[in-house]
Every structure is written in C-alpha cells, then in structure tokens.
Design an enzyme around this catalytic site. Structure first.
Site, PDB file in Angstrom:
ATOM      1  N   HIS A 202      40.972  -5.150 -51.297  1.00 43.65           N
ATOM      2  CA  HIS A 202      41.793  -5.429 -52.480  1.00 43.65           C
ATOM      3  C   HIS A 202      42.096  -6.913 -52.616  1.00 43.65           C
ATOM      4  CE1 HIS A 202      43.680  -1.247 -52.982  1.00 43.65           C
ATOM      5  NE2 HIS A 202      43.060  -1.570 -54.091  1.00 43.65           N
ATOM      6  N   CYS A 499      23.703  -5.879 -57.443  1.00 41.37           N
ATOM      7  CA  CYS A 499      25.009  -5.625 -58.050  1.00 41.37           C
ATOM      8  C   CYS A 499      26.134  -5.548 -57.031  1.00 41.37           C
ATOM      9  CB  CYS A 499      24.984  -4.358 -58.905  1.00 41.37           C
ATOM     10  SG  CYS A 499      24.683  -2.873 -57.932  1.00 41.37           S
TER      11      CYS A 499
HETATM   12  C1  PEP Z   1      27.327  -1.710 -53.246  1.00 41.78           C
HETATM   13  O1  PEP Z   1      27.348  -0.866 -52.339  1.00 41.78           O
HETATM   14  O2  PEP Z   1      26.947  -2.895 -53.088  1.00 41.78           O
HETATM   15  C2  PEP Z   1      27.773  -1.337 -54.601  1.00 41.78           C
HETATM   16  C3  PEP Z   1      27.610  -2.152 -55.616  1.00 41.78           C
HETATM   17  O3  PEP Z   1      28.404  -0.139 -54.732  1.00 41.78           O
HETATM   18  P1  PEP Z   1      29.937   0.101 -54.302  1.00 41.78           P
HETATM   19  O4  PEP Z   1      30.523  -1.218 -53.881  1.00 41.78           O
HETATM   20  O5  PEP Z   1      30.620   0.683 -55.477  1.00 41.78           O
HETATM   21  O6  PEP Z   1      29.792   1.058 -53.162  1.00 41.78           O
END
Ligand code: PEP
Ligand code: MG
Length: 567
Positions: A202, A499
């Site tokens: 967070h 991402c």
């Molecule tokens: C990741 O695992 O990098 C991702 C983008 O998904 P999350 O952070 O929502 O698990």
C-alpha cells in the site's frame, strides 16, 4: 527553496550508518531532516468492569468514537483523490464495520469497558484475517490503525499519525498505516522510507500516486534520529545521512528538472529515434480510467477487474458487470483497453468465489484456476465484457491471469474468440515464459505481469518485506524470462507488453524496451516519468542497457550497469 545547513537541526547521529539501502519503489530525490510518526497510544492492559447500569452508555460512547474516526477518514478521503481516497474510504468502512462494532458492543454489554472492547475485538478480527491470509491478512495493519484511532478518541488523546512538519522533511517509519500514507502532503513530506513494505505494498502504491520518492524494506532506519538531514534516492534505494548540503541540493535540483521534463511530456510513447512503445495505464474501475485519461496514457494495459468486486458477497450479474466494464471502455473510447479476467484468490480473495483452505494460496487455486471451484464464472464474465463491448462499440482485448500451460491458454482463447473479443494471456508463471512461443500459437498477445513473475521465479512471496530484494523486478533471472517472452512475440509478430510494477520504473522501462517488449502499462501517476525518460534514449541504447542488465548478477549491479549505459 534549497535547504541550508542552518535550516536543518542537527541531532547527534553517532551510531547511525552514513549510508542505508532499501528497495526503491518511487523514483525521485529528496533532501531534508528526518521526521517520524507520532507514537501510537499505549494500550492499557488492566480494565475495570463496567457496572450494569452504565453499559448501554459505554456502548454508545464506543459507537460515537468509531463514528468520529470514520467521519474524519471520510473527510480526508473527500480531500484526496484516486488510490489515496479509496484507501481512506476503505478504512472508514472498517471503522464502521457492522461485525466489528457488533462484537465490540457485545463485549461492552458483557461488562467490558470501551477501550478494552476495542482492543480485544480488534485482536479477535486480526486473528481471523490472518488465518484467511492474502489481502485479508494485509488488512490487519488497517484494523489495528483503526483501533489506535478509536482508543485515542475514547481516551481524549490526539489522533495518532504524522504531524505536518514546518520544513520539507523525509519521513522514516517502520511501516505506515495506509490511512497515514494516503493523508501525506507531498509539499511537506518530500521523501519516505520504511523498514517494512514491499514493491507492491500500500505504501508504495500511494507514494507513487502522490509522487513522493519512496524506498521500502530498508535496514537500519531505527538508528537514524529524528532531525538528521538525509538524502533519499527513490531510484537507487540509497539513503545518505548527513550528506554534503551542496551536493544534496544539486541532486534535488537535477531531479526537479527531470520531473519538469516528465510534466511536459505529452506522448505518444517512443524512444528518441522514434521507435514506438505504447505507454498505457493500469486501472481498477471507471473512476481510475477517467483519472488516467488526464495523463498522457494512450490506453489501458491492465484493467484489474477483481478489484471492482472485493466488497461483494454475491457474484455481480452479467448486466451489473457489463455496466462497470463499459465505464472503462467509455473513458478510453477508440483506444486500446486490455481487460483482465478475475484474478481471484491468494492475495485477492473474492467472497463470492469458494477459495479452498490451502497451505500456500499463491501456489493454489487462483486466477484462471478458479474455474474449477467456480464453474461458469469465467463464461459469465466474458459475456459481460462482450455486452460492454457491444454497448460502447469498443473492441477490448481480454487476457487471463496465472496461465501456466498451453492448454489453459488455448481453452481461454477459444472462449474469448467465441464472443468476438481479442484473446491474450498474462505471463506471470515461469512456465508460461518458457513456452511463450507455443502459447502464442493460440493467442493474439501476451502481457508480462512482473510482480507475480518475480514471485514465482524467485520463489519469494511478493508480500514479504524480508524478501524484497528477491522480488525486486531488476532481478536478472526475471529479466531473462522477459527477454525470452519478448523474443517469442517478435518471432510470432505479436505484441508483448509488460503490466507489472516494473513498467513504472523509468530506467527499467528503457531496459524492457531494449528487451523487445512493445508496450508498458503502469500506474497512471508513473506514465509521464516513464514516457519522458524513454524519449531521451535511442532504441540502440535501450538494447545496450538490456544487455548490461541481463549480464549483471544481482539487482544492484543491474541498476548500476544500466545507469552507466544510459547516463
Ligand atoms: C503482476 O503480477 O505483475 C500483475 C500485473 O498482476 P497483479 O499485480 O494484479 O497480480
Ligand atoms: Mg499478477
């Protein structure tokens, strides 16, 4: 105003190390005296029994105190925006939670005083949350924060937390309650370092939104007394105590120039020699997408749909889901939007999905695997995305989380194509990176989730502050898997994006570009810094930086080597 020697009160720093290192999570340079959060209230261990006749009034006193705390958090939420506002609202919700209030007032009616009831009920709920694990376990910090605020209110003490300093200061803390981080004023708190926390905690997420340079998982912070001047670098994770004031002010000035360059950057994403790299935003609902629209983000690279439903007891209907998805599509009308299907389980359990009691939920039934325990849920979600697409005239890309086999990818792609949507999958499990070429025979694109790819490659819990060095996205082993996935994409002529939080680091973004990824999706607050940095380097330089990072033996060496290549 640059800080001068006189504006810094110098305490004795004997014993404090001159250089500390943690995991950098929000880039930027900060210089100022150290401040620390006000101590939490002492929790009394002895309590008197409340006489029968006074119990109703005592219960009322508790409800009023919890209501006052909730109201203050809601007021601060209205003054904040984005993730900060959401965190404050979620915490206000905890202070008013019917289960928590009911259990506490029950204890009071049994003779407990209000403070004792707040403490005992919080521990009862904390034990329950910890047992549930994942995201619920993370809420224990929030719950104890609410308890401290309610106890302070009941005892007539000022609310615990961070006092506004007179001069721009660097906040050092063991960990921060989300409510504290969300309320920070970036003009007064210019840097932030914590002993605990990880790259996806967070604290990191909100510090990024507020644009406060931040380092987490730092060892040795306790030895630095309040008032000590420190220079914090949120790109390298370095914190220097008592630095040379001239050099420190110069470093801040250079950083400010870079931030100004970022503020002036309007996109679209490309290297200095014109190689296009789409810079996209990660969002979790319509409000987030509309906020991202105010930045140069060219589209949405990751819409985390599960985050829309964390508070739902029953599965939202197809129409309800479609309405929510349509909001995001409308915010980015005519642009790319990548919708991720529910990544429920592990750190993000959903109440309407049955999550088996597992010893190791991160390696258990999560992401695409919930199909086994929640039959039909994926089909209904895809129906909802198709309905949102039809309503808005948009053609979203849809991807599945936690894919680990070619068969899973093929099965998912067939279901997506049946609804005239564009299928892709996330690469978060090393197995998917290793077989990316075969997976690409079935899908139109890949998106690398470096947060989980790091967790599973390094066998290190992404939530663990002790393991933050292992889950650092600069780990060369993780970058090697990114390279392999990008190579597969290039060979297949299909896009491969990133991402995870790695895409939010401007320097690492250049490395990822050099490795061959075709888009970067990150928190909206990081978009401009990433795009502006990428615009200063050629593709060739990015490739040299990628080679240097891959050749390094650890994250620190990779950062240093890349900084040398990119200047
Ligand atoms: C990741 O695992 O990098 C991702 C983008 O998904 P999350 O952070 O929502 O698990
Ligand atoms: Mg993930």
């Amino acid at each position: 105003m640059p800080l001068t020697d006189d504006s810094l009160h110098r305490p004795t720093t004997t014993g404090a190390p001159s250089e500390l290192r943690g995991t950098p999570v929000v880039p930027g340079v900060a210089y100022g005296p150290v401040i620390r959060p006000a101590p939490r209230p002492d929790l009394p261990t002895e309590h008197a029994t409340v006489p029968d006749t006074a119990r109703e009034a005592e219960a009322e006193r508790f409800v009023t105190a919890a209501g006052a705390v909730a109201k203050r958090l809601r007021d601060r939420a209205s003054a904040a925006s984005g993730a900060a506002s959401e965190v404050l609202l979620a915490n206000a919700g905890l202070a008013e939670d019917r289960g928590w209030i009911g259990a506490a007032t029950g204890r009071i009616r049994g003779g407990s005083d209000a403070v004792a009831a707040a403490i005992a009920t919080t521990e009862q709920f904390a034990t329950m949350f910890t047992r549930l694990g994942g995201l619920m376990a993370e809420r224990v910090t929030d719950l104890r924060d609410i308890r401290d605020r309610v106890v302070a209110e009941l005892s007539g003490h000022p609310e615990p937390g961070i006092e506004l300093p007179d001069v721009p200061s660097v906040l050092l803390a063991e960990d921060l309650a989300p409510a504290d981080t969300a309320g920070l004023d970036p003009t007064r708190i210019v840097g932030l370092a914590t002993t605990l926390g990880g790259p996806t905690s967070h604290t990191a997420i909100i510090a990024r939104q507020l644009g406060i340079p931040c380092v987490v998982a730092t060892t040795g912070l306790d030895a630095v007394p309040a008032g000590t001047p420190v220079l914090l670098d949120g790109s390298t994770g370095e914190i220097r105590t008592d630095p040379d004031p001239n050099a420190a002010n110069a470093a801040v000035a250079t950083d400010r120039q870079e931030r100004a360059r970022a503020a002036a950057w309007t996109g679209p994403g490309a290297t200095a020699d014109g190689h296009p790299i789409a810079i996209l935003a990660n969002v979790q609902d319509g409000a987030g997408a509309r906020a991202a629209r105010q930045t140069p983000a060219e589209g949405v690279g990751l819409f985390r749909t599960e985050l829309c439903f964390l508070d739902r007891d029953i599965e939202p209907s197809v129409a309800d889901q479609a309405g929510i998805y349509a909001e995001v599509l409308t915010a980015y009308a005519g642009r790319k939007v990548v919708v991720r299907t529910l990544d429920a389980g592990s750190d993000k359990p959903l109440r309407f999905v049955t999550h088996p009691d597992e010893h190791n939920p991160a390696l258990g039934v999560r992401g695409i695997r919930i199909g086994a325990t929640a039959p039909g849920i994926l089909g209904r979600q895809l129906d909802a995305v198709a309905e949102a697409a039809a309503r808005t005239g948009q053609s979203p890309w849809v991807m599945a989380p936690m894919i680990s086999t070619v068969a899973e990818a093929a099965d998912f792609a067939a279901q997506v194509r049946a609804r005239d949507l564009v299928p892709g999958v996330m690469v978060e499990v090393p197995a998917a990176a290793l077989l990316a070429d075969r997976i690409l025979e079935h899908v139109e694109f890949l998106s690398i989730g470096t947060n989980d790819l790091g967790q599973y490659t390094m066998a290190a819990d992404r939530m663990s502050p002790q393991l933050a060095t292992l889950t650092d996205p600069w780990q060369p082993a993780v970058l090697a898997l990114v390279a392999r996935t990008a190579d597969a994409g290039r060979a297949a002529g299909k896009p491969v994006g990133v991402c995870g939080e790695a895409a939010a680091d401007p320097l690492l973004a250049c490395v990822l570009t050099g490795l061959g990824v075709t888009s970067l999706s990150c928190a909206a607050a990081a978009v401009a810094a990433v795009g502006a940095r990428l615009a200063t380097v050629t593709l060739d330089r990015c490739r040299s930086a990628a080679d240097a990072a891959l050749a390094a033996s650890d994250p620190a060496a990779a950062r240093e080597a890349v900084a040398r290549v990119l200047g």
